[in-house]
Design an enzyme around this catalytic site. Structure first.
Site, PDB file in Angstrom:
ATOM      1  N   ARG A 256      95.770  77.793 125.215  1.00  0.00           N
ATOM      2  CA  ARG A 256      96.264  76.630 124.470  1.00  0.00           C
ATOM      3  C   ARG A 256      95.082  76.014 123.724  1.00  0.00           C
ATOM      4  NH1 ARG A 256      97.332  72.044 128.200  1.00  0.00           N
ATOM      5  NH2 ARG A 256      95.486  71.156 127.223  1.00  0.00           N
ATOM      6  N   HIS A 260      97.508  69.268 125.362  1.00  0.00           N
ATOM      7  CA  HIS A 260      98.853  69.449 125.926  1.00  0.00           C
ATOM      8  C   HIS A 260      99.888  68.819 124.997  1.00  0.00           C
ATOM      9  CE1 HIS A 260     102.340  69.022 128.500  1.00  0.00           C
ATOM     10  NE2 HIS A 260     102.254  67.711 128.378  1.00  0.00           N
ATOM     11  N   TYR A 269      88.689  67.416 130.373  1.00  0.00           N
ATOM     12  CA  TYR A 269      88.738  68.460 131.402  1.00  0.00           C
ATOM     13  C   TYR A 269      88.269  69.835 130.935  1.00  0.00           C
ATOM     14  CZ  TYR A 269      93.343  68.979 129.130  1.00  0.00           C
ATOM     15  OH  TYR A 269      94.349  69.108 128.214  1.00  0.00           O
TER      16      TYR A 269
END
Lengths: 361, 325
Positions: A256, A260, A269
């Site tokens: 990805r 998100h 992160y």
């Protein structure tokens, strides 16, 4: 079924003969991948401008989605999660319809009931998506059992992410599918991240595909950046399903590239260098190089393709923005087939509020 | 007409629907060869076969998810949850999915599943075989909730549920599955949703109940009659849609209301009924509304007779309402 937009591709048979990806459709597939990427870019920018409320980008997953969608036939049913915009495009959902949903206008086939990306397009057998993770997995199995019962030569495919493999419905769905030999293709896009959690935090299994062994059917790992490889495994799984041989779990390994969603900051992160490394294998780049080397594309036509897709997307979005807003009364529609007396009363209560100068007409 | 118990009437309703329409099928745990743990599906496996009476793996989310997928594709699945107490693994599928499919797709994907579940106490089932949690479902937009109290209604409401276009949570009062018998019309007998049953006419107080509490309320009304108190008894039959008009009309006539259910009082369905009466029948009320319900404790095992409403408690509440104090 009615579809408010024009259905540009629903008549096309996306599953041509032969095992390999048909050479003459590769350029078309490339265009869909570029279209998805362009929608991502545009939607992220529109969200920052406040013109749409939310967006969940799919960048990095274009080959997995387009490859899988090409392996399906119109009579197959898709049970998506909320990131499967490229699947919808290949199934024939017009760009304009997708944008109508992102805006939530009166032309939106879902009547503005859902957050952006939670599409539903009955004409293309693209079943309504929801936000809870994994719930579509058992539903896809149920629809496949219904196909079995009707003796329809069709299959269901359900899309979900690596995070969903931890959900109740993943276990229940795969278990039911194994027991009933349901004609279902479980298509996991392992994009390595469930919001902030890396794939390693979902399971200590070496692969997600190997979980299929516990349910008694094959699990396959495929390079999700390789359009043709994805097409081949999904096509084989589909043929297996309609032959009555049961389900298959496919793990398409992708990455990805984006957040998100527009509410997420991935720098909390993961590092930019991790993303940059993954982008070395950008599925669009890989296919482009192949098409260039085979002479199906050149630098000029490539640039022209991007420009034409960008112009098409801009036109479609502007049309969606110009569409009239929803009539507030549609709030009360489709709770039930026929409104209950209570809903009718509440609708009347809303009208009174408006008459008394409150609320928006 | 046949004289049947409630569980037999459910069985007749299922049989009737499955004979009418090959798209109707049943799925659940132990529903096939075993005929269901309460025997509600007895004989169906033999008549309709394993692909219409589907024994599933032990997973409520699997049962509901599969039923939803079948309904989306055009079948008419009836999901049996063995006890209402075991429905929670499927709660996500029911409240997030089943209830919302029609709405969230702008009407493109209606999703008609009937979920049958035995509910309620009085069978020494303790915490996990006794609860009445109908309010969870009545609170969720998009679900209909039906609860029969007689054999005729068990069949009639079930056939209406199966022919409806929307999801229905169909709760069966297992405590009176076999203790209540009655005449049940043969064939395609249907009882409309949203139409309360006037069990008994009266003029001093209205007793409102549903499911297994209806016989208890009826017994209380007889006791009260011997004391010169005329109680009207209403059986709601469906909580959604609710026959508000019948409740309001009755209380406008009697001026008093006692609301009865097994479920815990706090946020129970009686609270909604009381609010409706306060909104719509306030000026007809001659006394405060009373509720006779389960206590706000988990459902007990050894002390269930203490927990449950019974005719004595109901008559006592009605008496206090009528006579004051």
């Amino acid at each position: 079924m009615t579809n408010g937009g024009t259905v540009a591709h629903s008549d096309a048979d996306p599953a041509p003969e032969g095992d390999g990806f048909p050479r003459d459709r590769r350029l078309e597939a490339y265009r869909w991948m570029v279209t998805a990427r362009v929608v991502d870019e545009r939607a992220l920018s529109l969200q920052r401008q406040g013109r749409i409320g939310f967006y969940a980008p799919l960048s990095g997953q274009e080959a997995a989605q387009v490859g899988a969608a090409y392996a399906l036939r119109p009579e197959d049913w898709v049970f998506p999660a909320y990131r499967e915009l490229a699947v919808a495009l290949v199934r024939g959902v017009p760009l304009r319809s997708l944008f109508d949903q992102l805006v939530g206008n009166s032309a939106d086939l879902s009547k503005g009931t859902q957050m952006p990306n939670h599409f539903a397009y009955r004409a293309q057998h693209f079943v309504s998506a929801s936000s809870p993770i994994g719930t579509q997995i058992t539903q896809a199995v149920g629809a496949a059992m219904a196909m079995q019962r009707r003796h329809d030569r069709a299959a269901t495919i359900t899309f979900f992410g690596d995070g969903a493999t931890s959900s109740n419905d993943f276990h229940a769905g795969l278990n039911f599918a194994g027991v009933f030999r349901a004609p279902t293709v479980f298509f996991c896009q392992n994009n390595q991240w469930a919001i902030s959690l890396p794939r390693e935090r979902q399971t200590v299994s070496a692969t997600l595909a190997e979980k299929a062994a516990a349910y008694g059917f094959p699990g396959v790992v495929v390079d999700g950046n390789d359009l043709e490889a994805v097409y081949r495994v999904v096509r084989a799984a589909r043929l297996r399903a309609i032959a009555g041989e049961g389900p298959t779990l496919i793990e398409a390994q992708v990455y990805r590239f984006g957040p998100h969603s527009t509410s997420d900051d991935p720098r909390r992160y993961r590092t930019d260098s991790q993303v940059a490394e993954a982008r070395q294998r950008d599925p669009i780049l890989l296919l482009k190089e192949r098409l260039l080397s085979e002479g199906l594309l050149d630098a000029a036509s490539e640039q022209e393709l991007w420009e034409s897709v960008r112009a098409e997307a801009a036109r479609a979005f502007e049309a969606a923005e110009r569409a009239p807003p929803l009539d507030p009364h549609t709030l009360f529609d489709n709770v039930f087939a026929t409104p209950t007396p209570r809903l009718a009363e509440e609708r009347g209560e809303y009208d009174r509020l408006v008459r008394e100068g409150l609320g928006k007409p | 007409m046949s004289e049947l118990t409630i569980v037999q009437a459910v069985n007749r309703g299922l049989t009737e629907a499955m004979r009418q329409d090959p798209d109707v099928l049943i799925l659940g745990e132990d529903v096939g060869i075993n005929g269901g743990v309460f025997r509600a599906t007895e004989g169906l496996f033999k008549e309709f076969g394993a692909d219409r009476v589907v024994d599933t793996p032990l997973s409520e989310t699997g049962i509901l998810g599969a039923a939803i997928g079948m309904a989306l594709y055009g079948l008419k699945p009836i999901a049996e949850i063995q006890f209402l107490d075991f429905i929670y693994p499927a709660f996500d599928q029911i409240v997030s999915e089943l209830a919302k499919f029609r709405y969230r797709s702008g009407g493109q994907y209606p999703c008609h599943v009937v979920v049958r579940a035995p509910y309620g106490g009085g069978i020494k089932g303790g915490l996990y075989h006794s609860q009445s949690t109908e309010a969870y479902f009545a609170h969720t937009a998009g679900l209909k909730v039906a609860i029969p109290s007689t054999p005729a209604d068990a069949k009639g409401l079930l056939l209406t549920a199966i022919h409806d276009e929307d999801p229905v949570i169909f709760l069966e009062p297992k405590r009176i599955y076999r203790s209540v018998t009655g005449e049940v019309p043969d064939g395609d007998h249907r009882v409309p949703f949203g139409s309360a049953r006037l069990v008994r006419e009266g003029s001093n107080v209205t007793l409102v109940a549903y499911g297994a509490m209806v016989p208890a309320v009826t017994e209380a009304a007889e006791t009260l009659a011997n004391e010169g108190i005329s109680a009207e008894v209403l059986d709601l039959r469906t909580l959604v849609p609710l026959d508000e008009a019948a409740v309001v009309r009755s209380v406008e006539k009697t001026g008093r209301a006692v609301l009865v259910h097994e479920a815990a009082r706090f946020c129970g369905f009686g609270g909604e009924l009381a609010a409706i009466l306060a909104e719509k029948a306030f000026f007809s009320l001659k006394a405060p509304i009373a509720r006779v319900t389960g206590y706000d404790t988990p459902f007990p095992y050894a002390l269930e007779h203490v927990y449950l409403p019974n005719p004595e408690k109901i008559a006592h509440a009605a008496r206090s309402t009528v006579r004051g104090g």
